[in-house]
Design an enzyme around this catalytic site. Structure first.
Site, PDB file in Angstrom:
ATOM      1  N   GLU A   1       0.832  -1.200   0.000  1.00  0.00           N
ATOM      2  CA  GLU A   1       0.000   0.000   0.000  1.00  0.00           C
ATOM      3  C   GLU A   1       0.868   1.252   0.000  1.00  0.00           C
ATOM      4  O   GLU A   1       1.893   1.303   0.660  1.00  0.00           O
ATOM      5  CB  GLU A   1      -0.891   0.007   1.249  1.00  0.00           C
ATOM      6  CG  GLU A   1      -1.866  -1.142   1.242  1.00  0.00           C
ATOM      7  CD  GLU A   1      -2.702  -1.224   2.498  1.00  0.00           C
ATOM      8  OE1 GLU A   1      -2.797  -0.228   3.242  1.00  0.00           O
ATOM      9  OE2 GLU A   1      -3.266  -2.309   2.735  1.00  0.00           O
TER      10      GLU A   1
ATOM     11  N   CYS B   1      -2.717   1.102   7.979  1.00  0.00           N
ATOM     12  CA  CYS B   1      -2.136   0.580   6.757  1.00  0.00           C
ATOM     13  C   CYS B   1      -2.097  -0.932   6.865  1.00  0.00           C
ATOM     14  O   CYS B   1      -1.868  -1.479   7.917  1.00  0.00           O
ATOM     15  CB  CYS B   1      -0.721   1.128   6.579  1.00  0.00           C
ATOM     16  SG  CYS B   1      -0.331   1.421   4.877  1.00  0.00           S
TER      17      CYS B   1
ATOM     18  N   CYS C   1      -2.019  -3.118  15.111  1.00  0.00           N
ATOM     19  CA  CYS C   1      -1.721  -2.740  13.725  1.00  0.00           C
ATOM     20  C   CYS C   1      -2.178  -3.807  12.735  1.00  0.00           C
ATOM     21  O   CYS C   1      -1.983  -5.005  12.956  1.00  0.00           O
ATOM     22  CB  CYS C   1      -0.214  -2.514  13.586  1.00  0.00           C
ATOM     23  SG  CYS C   1       0.293  -2.087  11.916  1.00  0.00           S
TER      24      CYS C   1
ATOM     25  N   ASN D   1      -6.980   4.580  14.872  1.00  0.00           N
ATOM     26  CA  ASN D   1      -7.955   4.229  13.831  1.00  0.00           C
ATOM     27  C   ASN D   1      -8.320   2.767  13.978  1.00  0.00           C
ATOM     28  O   ASN D   1      -7.438   1.912  13.941  1.00  0.00           O
ATOM     29  CB  ASN D   1      -7.358   4.453  12.442  1.00  0.00           C
ATOM     30  CG  ASN D   1      -7.262   5.920  12.126  1.00  0.00           C
ATOM     31  OD1 ASN D   1      -8.266   6.584  11.917  1.00  0.00           O
ATOM     32  ND2 ASN D   1      -6.049   6.428  12.147  1.00  0.00           N
TER      33      ASN D   1
ATOM     34  N   CYS E   1       4.597  -7.377   7.815  1.00  0.00           N
ATOM     35  CA  CYS E   1       5.493  -6.892   8.866  1.00  0.00           C
ATOM     36  C   CYS E   1       5.664  -7.990   9.894  1.00  0.00           C
ATOM     37  O   CYS E   1       4.734  -8.741  10.184  1.00  0.00           O
ATOM     38  CB  CYS E   1       4.910  -5.646   9.521  1.00  0.00           C
ATOM     39  SG  CYS E   1       6.033  -4.892  10.721  1.00  0.00           S
TER      40      CYS E   1
ATOM     41  N   CYS F   1       2.897  -5.550  16.175  1.00  0.00           N
ATOM     42  CA  CYS F   1       2.292  -4.622  17.137  1.00  0.00           C
ATOM     43  C   CYS F   1       0.818  -5.007  17.216  1.00  0.00           C
ATOM     44  O   CYS F   1       0.170  -5.232  16.187  1.00  0.00           O
ATOM     45  CB  CYS F   1       2.454  -3.174  16.664  1.00  0.00           C
ATOM     46  SG  CYS F   1       4.173  -2.657  16.582  1.00  0.00           S
TER      47      CYS F   1
ATOM     48  N   CYS G   1       3.129   8.384   1.750  1.00  0.00           N
ATOM     49  CA  CYS G   1       3.466   7.381   2.759  1.00  0.00           C
ATOM     50  C   CYS G   1       3.806   6.085   2.023  1.00  0.00           C
ATOM     51  O   CYS G   1       2.969   5.535   1.313  1.00  0.00           O
ATOM     52  CB  CYS G   1       2.251   7.223   3.666  1.00  0.00           C
ATOM     53  SG  CYS G   1       2.435   5.969   4.908  1.00  0.00           S
TER      54      CYS G   1
HETATM   55  N1  SAH Z   1       7.036   0.018  11.512  1.00  0.00           N
HETATM   56  C1  SAH Z   1       7.160   1.447  11.550  1.00  0.00           C
HETATM   57  C2  SAH Z   1       6.456   2.174  10.411  1.00  0.00           C
HETATM   58  C3  SAH Z   1       5.104   1.688   9.965  1.00  0.00           C
HETATM   59  S1  SAH Z   1       3.719   2.052  10.988  1.00  0.00           S
HETATM   60  C4  SAH Z   1       6.716   1.972  12.886  1.00  0.00           C
HETATM   61  O1  SAH Z   1       6.285   1.177  13.715  1.00  0.00           O
HETATM   62  O2  SAH Z   1       6.840   3.159  13.139  1.00  0.00           O
HETATM   63  C5  SAH Z   1       3.506   3.787  10.916  1.00  0.00           C
HETATM   64  C6  SAH Z   1       2.780   4.341  12.137  1.00  0.00           C
HETATM   65  O3  SAH Z   1       1.368   4.000  12.104  1.00  0.00           O
HETATM   66  C7  SAH Z   1       3.303   3.780  13.445  1.00  0.00           C
HETATM   67  O4  SAH Z   1       3.432   4.795  14.398  1.00  0.00           O
HETATM   68  C8  SAH Z   1       2.217   2.797  13.813  1.00  0.00           C
HETATM   69  O5  SAH Z   1       2.260   2.487  15.167  1.00  0.00           O
HETATM   70  C9  SAH Z   1       0.986   3.553  13.382  1.00  0.00           C
HETATM   71  N2  SAH Z   1      -0.241   2.749  13.314  1.00  0.00           N
HETATM   72  C10 SAH Z   1      -0.363   1.442  13.018  1.00  0.00           C
HETATM   73  N3  SAH Z   1      -1.654   1.070  13.074  1.00  0.00           N
HETATM   74  C11 SAH Z   1      -2.368   2.171  13.399  1.00  0.00           C
HETATM   75  C12 SAH Z   1      -3.744   2.431  13.619  1.00  0.00           C
HETATM   76  N4  SAH Z   1      -4.642   1.473  13.489  1.00  0.00           N
HETATM   77  N5  SAH Z   1      -4.115   3.692  13.950  1.00  0.00           N
HETATM   78  C13 SAH Z   1      -3.200   4.676  14.056  1.00  0.00           C
HETATM   79  N6  SAH Z   1      -1.889   4.498  13.861  1.00  0.00           N
HETATM   80  C14 SAH Z   1      -1.469   3.250  13.548  1.00  0.00           C
END
Ligand code: SAH
Length: 367
Positions: free
Chosen positions: A92, A352, A127, A309, A120, A124, A113
């Site tokens: 994406e 994402c 995510c 989100n 990944c 997390c 972005c």
């Molecule tokens: N792996 C890297 C970059 C990708 S995620 C990182 O962890 O920073 C980019 C950002 O989006 C990160 O801060 C992640 O925690 C956040 N993110 C992931 N899922 C999300 C969600 N559902 N709502 C808001 N932010 C989210």
């Protein structure tokens, strides 16, 4: 064997290959102009190159290989592109548009972005990207291909005057799918192409790498020549909270992560950003806000609060605006530099990995 991606070549590597194949040096510049100035999408377009050189190119290289699967969102705010790569993998890329501030040109700030991996591995808990698991690293050429695709897409639709050959965006953030620092070499190479005079000629200060907190790589990053920005996904201000939602914290807990951040900030002499998603009843308590203040002060960092989100299939929720504001106020009152993301268009951008997940499920159902 798969052919290498032309978009992963630097001026030096391309020159070396051209010379080895007995083509004259000045062809390097011509090809790079076709790519980064004219945004050619196939070798046949490169009309000032002799036929034998064009066929040599098609034998030796592929372009980025990306194909559009779907595009969602609106042309005025945020659009999310689902791209298919040569091996069928899905990634994406998101275009985020702020409302126009400059009335003369009609341009608002545009942020792209990009994804750095397919899926990944860091899992997390909140995510979507980790839900379908980890598949592979992106090649530097596949990272550049996302930007190339988006540049063409914006330029084709643009109703206002072009930006004098400059790329039609203002910021690039590595916040799409994947952990960029787990794909260090390709991300670093892509950044040098983005930044290069012969490449996208895009300012390093407008490139941000976001990491979940890989300590050895953050330490290494501090020594890289290109001075891009760093954002760290903190999301918890104590180990107890961070452990719950980010498994990476067990490997690199705060007592290792924070010194690495401080080291980076001191070495680069610039502020880094601490990203902090607000998730109801998980990390949005005021005790966390107070701890976050200490960390931000200690690392001389800017704090970016991001109301969560929701992700289909995950139980986590965004706190209501009263709770968001209470958290924000603690940080503000302490004099820490802080922003909160409130634009509507971002809903589609964050989380994402969801589009990819839907497409994978759809294709599995059809198989
Ligand atoms: N792996 C890297 C970059 C990708 S995620 C990182 O962890 O920073 C980019 C950002 O989006 C990160 O801060 C992640 O925690 C956040 N993110 C992931 N899922 C999300 C969600 N559902 N709502 C808001 N932010 C989210």
């Amino acid at each position: 064997m798969n052919k290498p991606f032309l978009l992963a070549e630097t001026k030096d590597t391309l020159q070396e290959k051209l010379l080895a194949a007995k083509f004259p040096v000045f062809r390097t510049k011509q090809v790079l102009e076709w790519l980064y100035k004219m945004r050619a999408r196939e070798f046949a377009q490169m009309s000032n190159l002799p036929k034998d050189l064009r066929s040599w190119f098609s034998e030796q290289f592929t372009f980025g290989g990306e194909e559009l699967v779907t595009i969602t969102g609106s042309q005025d705010t945020t659009q999310k592109l689902l791209l298919r790569l040569t091996d069928g993998s899905l990634i994406e890329t998101v275009i985020l548009r702020a409302p126009a501030q400059n009335e003369e040109t009609g341009f608002g700030r545009v942020t792209i972005c990009v994804s750095s991996q397919v899926g990944c591995a860091y899992a997390c808990r909140f995510c979507a990207s980790g839900l379908a698991g980890y598949k592979r690293n992106l090649d530097a050429g596949e990272i550049i291909a996302q930007l190339m695709y988006v540049a063409r897409h914006i330029e084709e639709k643009q109703t206002v005057a072009s930006r004098d050959g400059q790329v039609p965006f203002d910021n690039i953030v590595f916040m799409g799918m994947g952990e960029p620092l787990a794909n260090y070499e390709n991300v670093n190479r892509a950044i040098s192409i983005i930044n290069a005079e012969w490449g996208f000629r895009f300012g390093a200060r407008r490139i941000t790498i976001s990491t979940s907190g890989l300590v050895p790589q953050i330490e290494k990053l501090a020594d890289e020549p290109v001075s891009f920005r760093l954002a760290v996904s903190l999301h918890g201000a104590t180990n107890a909270v961070r452990d719950q939602i980010m498994p990476v914290n067990r490997r690199y807990p705060l007592e290792q992560l924070l010194p690495a951040i401080r080291h980076f900030a001191q070495k680069r002499k610039r502020m880094i950003t601490l990203e902090y998603i607000l998730i109801e009843n998980v990390n949005d308590g005021l005790d966390q806000a107070k701890e976050l203040v200490k960390i931000a002060n200690d690392c001389h960092a800017h704090v970016n609060l991001i109301p969560y989100n929701t992700v289909e299939g995950l139980p986590w929720k965004r706190p209501n605006s009263m709770r968001q504001n209470a958290f924000l106020k603690v940080i503000e009152d302490a004099g820490v530099s802080v922003t909160i993301r409130r634009e509507k268009g971002h809903d589609i951008a964050a989380a994402c990995g969801q589009l990819r997940l839907k497409q994978i499920n759809k294709e599995a159902a059809m198989a």
